[in-house]
Motif scaffolding. Sequence first.
Motif, mmCIF file in Angstrom:
data_model
loop_
_atom_site.group_PDB
_atom_site.id
_atom_site.type_symbol
_atom_site.label_atom_id
_atom_site.label_comp_id
_atom_site.label_asym_id
_atom_site.label_seq_id
_atom_site.Cartn_x
_atom_site.Cartn_y
_atom_site.Cartn_z
ATOM 1 N N PHE A 177 0.847 -1.183 0.000
ATOM 2 C CA PHE A 177 0.000 0.000 0.000
ATOM 3 C C PHE A 177 0.888 1.240 0.000
ATOM 4 N N PRO A 178 0.807 2.088 -1.047
ATOM 5 C CA PRO A 178 1.604 3.319 -1.021
ATOM 6 C C PRO A 178 1.057 4.259 0.048
ATOM 7 N N MET A 179 1.960 4.928 0.746
ATOM 8 C CA MET A 179 1.540 5.821 1.818
ATOM 9 C C MET A 179 2.646 6.834 2.076
ATOM 10 N N THR A 180 2.250 8.006 2.547
ATOM 11 C CA THR A 180 3.233 9.004 2.948
ATOM 12 C C THR A 180 3.747 8.640 4.343
ATOM 13 N N ALA A 181 4.886 9.204 4.717
ATOM 14 C CA ALA A 181 5.441 8.953 6.054
ATOM 15 C C ALA A 181 4.486 9.456 7.135
ATOM 16 N N GLN A 182 3.825 10.596 6.867
ATOM 17 C CA GLN A 182 2.864 11.134 7.830
ATOM 18 C C GLN A 182 1.677 10.190 8.002
ATOM 19 N N GLY A 183 1.222 9.609 6.913
ATOM 20 C CA GLY A 183 0.096 8.671 6.971
ATOM 21 C C GLY A 183 0.437 7.442 7.787
ATOM 22 N N LEU A 184 1.654 6.912 7.593
ATOM 23 C CA LEU A 184 2.091 5.746 8.359
ATOM 24 C C LEU A 184 2.183 6.090 9.841
ATOM 25 N N ALA A 185 2.748 7.240 10.158
ATOM 26 C CA ALA A 185 2.870 7.655 11.565
ATOM 27 C C ALA A 185 1.495 7.773 12.209
ATOM 28 N N LYS A 186 0.528 8.285 11.466
ATOM 29 C CA LYS A 186 -0.830 8.431 11.993
ATOM 30 C C LYS A 186 -1.450 7.071 12.287
ATOM 31 N N GLN B 173 -15.969 -3.004 22.067
ATOM 32 C CA GLN B 173 -14.805 -3.888 22.104
ATOM 33 C C GLN B 173 -14.620 -4.578 20.752
ATOM 34 N N SER B 174 -15.716 -5.020 20.158
ATOM 35 C CA SER B 174 -15.659 -5.672 18.852
ATOM 36 C C SER B 174 -15.095 -4.718 17.802
ATOM 37 N N PHE B 175 -15.545 -3.464 17.829
ATOM 38 C CA PHE B 175 -15.025 -2.470 16.894
ATOM 39 C C PHE B 175 -13.522 -2.262 17.092
ATOM 40 N N ILE B 176 -13.100 -2.100 18.340
ATOM 41 C CA ILE B 176 -11.684 -1.867 18.648
ATOM 42 C C ILE B 176 -10.827 -3.031 18.171
ATOM 43 N N GLU B 177 -11.246 -4.255 18.485
ATOM 44 C CA GLU B 177 -10.464 -5.433 18.092
ATOM 45 C C GLU B 177 -10.396 -5.557 16.569
ATOM 46 N N GLY B 178 -11.485 -5.226 15.888
ATOM 47 C CA GLY B 178 -11.486 -5.263 14.429
ATOM 48 C C GLY B 178 -10.540 -4.237 13.832
ATOM 49 N N ARG B 179 -10.535 -3.043 14.395
ATOM 50 C CA ARG B 179 -9.654 -1.982 13.902
ATOM 51 C C ARG B 179 -8.191 -2.323 14.186
ATOM 52 N N ILE B 180 -7.908 -2.900 15.350
ATOM 53 C CA ILE B 180 -6.542 -3.333 15.664
ATOM 54 C C ILE B 180 -6.077 -4.365 14.647
ATOM 55 N N ALA B 181 -6.922 -5.344 14.360
ATOM 56 C CA ALA B 181 -6.575 -6.392 13.388
ATOM 57 C C ALA B 181 -6.320 -5.782 12.009
ATOM 58 N N GLU B 182 -7.160 -4.829 11.620
ATOM 59 C CA GLU B 182 -6.986 -4.185 10.317
ATOM 60 C C GLU B 182 -5.655 -3.439 10.257
ATOM 61 N N LEU B 183 -5.366 -2.645 11.289
ATOM 62 C CA LEU B 183 -4.117 -1.886 11.308
ATOM 63 C C LEU B 183 -2.899 -2.802 11.338
ATOM 64 N N GLU B 184 -2.992 -3.901 12.096
ATOM 65 C CA GLU B 184 -1.863 -4.835 12.170
ATOM 66 C C GLU B 184 -1.618 -5.549 10.843
ATOM 67 N N SER B 185 -2.633 -5.627 9.988
ATOM 68 C CA SER B 185 -2.413 -6.243 8.676
ATOM 69 C C SER B 185 -1.965 -5.214 7.637
ATOM 70 N N VAL B 186 -2.369 -3.959 7.793
ATOM 71 C CA VAL B 186 -2.022 -2.922 6.817
ATOM 72 C C VAL B 186 -0.606 -2.393 7.044
ATOM 73 N N ILE B 187 -0.252 -2.075 8.275
ATOM 74 C CA ILE B 187 1.030 -1.414 8.568
ATOM 75 C C ILE B 187 2.242 -2.172 8.013
ATOM 76 N N PRO B 188 2.337 -3.492 8.158
ATOM 77 C CA PRO B 188 3.505 -4.167 7.584
ATOM 78 C C PRO B 188 3.535 -4.148 6.049
ATOM 79 N N SER B 189 2.396 -3.867 5.425
ATOM 80 C CA SER B 189 2.311 -3.867 3.967
ATOM 81 C C SER B 189 2.473 -2.479 3.354
ATOM 82 N N VAL B 190 2.799 -1.503 4.165
ATOM 83 C CA VAL B 190 2.921 -0.125 3.681
ATOM 84 C C VAL B 190 4.252 0.072 2.957
ATOM 85 N N GLU B 191 4.171 0.754 1.826
ATOM 86 C CA GLU B 191 5.372 1.186 1.109
ATOM 87 C C GLU B 191 5.413 2.708 1.228
#
Length: 157
Positions: free
Chosen positions: A4-13, A55-73
Motif C-alpha cells: 500500500f503506497p503511503m506518505t510517512a505522515q500517513g504511516l505515523a498516523k 470492544q468488537s469495533f476496537i479489536e477489528g480496527r486493531i486487526a486491520e491496522l496490524e495487517s495494513v502497517i507491515p504492507s505499507v510502502e
Amino acid sequence: MQKFPMTAQGLAKLEDELRQLKSEERPAVIRAIAEAREHGDLSENAEYHAAREHQSFIEGRIAELESVIPSVEVIDVSKLSGDQVRFGATVTIIDDDSEEEKTYRIVGQHEADTKQGSISLSSPLAKALLGKSVGDTVEVPAPGGARAYEITKVRFI
C-alpha cells in the motif's frame, strides 16, 4: 503480499492510532465490560452490550491496522517534483460549472480523508487526474452526471 503506497505522515498516523487502541482504548473497554457485569443480569444490561460492541469495533480496527502497517510502502513526497499529477501531489482544480476552486492531496487509500483535503489514489477524481498537468481538463463520472475540472496547480510538499 500487496503493498500500500503511503506518505510517512500517513504511516505515523496509523501507528499512533494502533498504539492508542492497544494502550488506552482496549484497557478502557475491558474495564467498562467488567463494571457492567457487576450490575447483574447481562441479558437486559445495555451498558454491557454497548461495551461489548465497542470492544468488537476496537479489536477489528486493531486487526486491520496490524495487517495494513507491515504492507505499507512509504513514498517520500519531498523527493518528488514535476508538473504531472501522481501519488503525493497536491492538486488545485477548478470546477468548470461552478468555478469553485478545490485543493486535494493524492494519498494512499488508508490515509485518505476528504475533510482534511486528501483523496485516495483509487478514487475516481484521483484516477482522472493522474498523469495530467496544469492546464489540462479532466472529466470525472459522478452520480448527477460527469463533472469537468481544470487543473490550475500541481505541487509536491
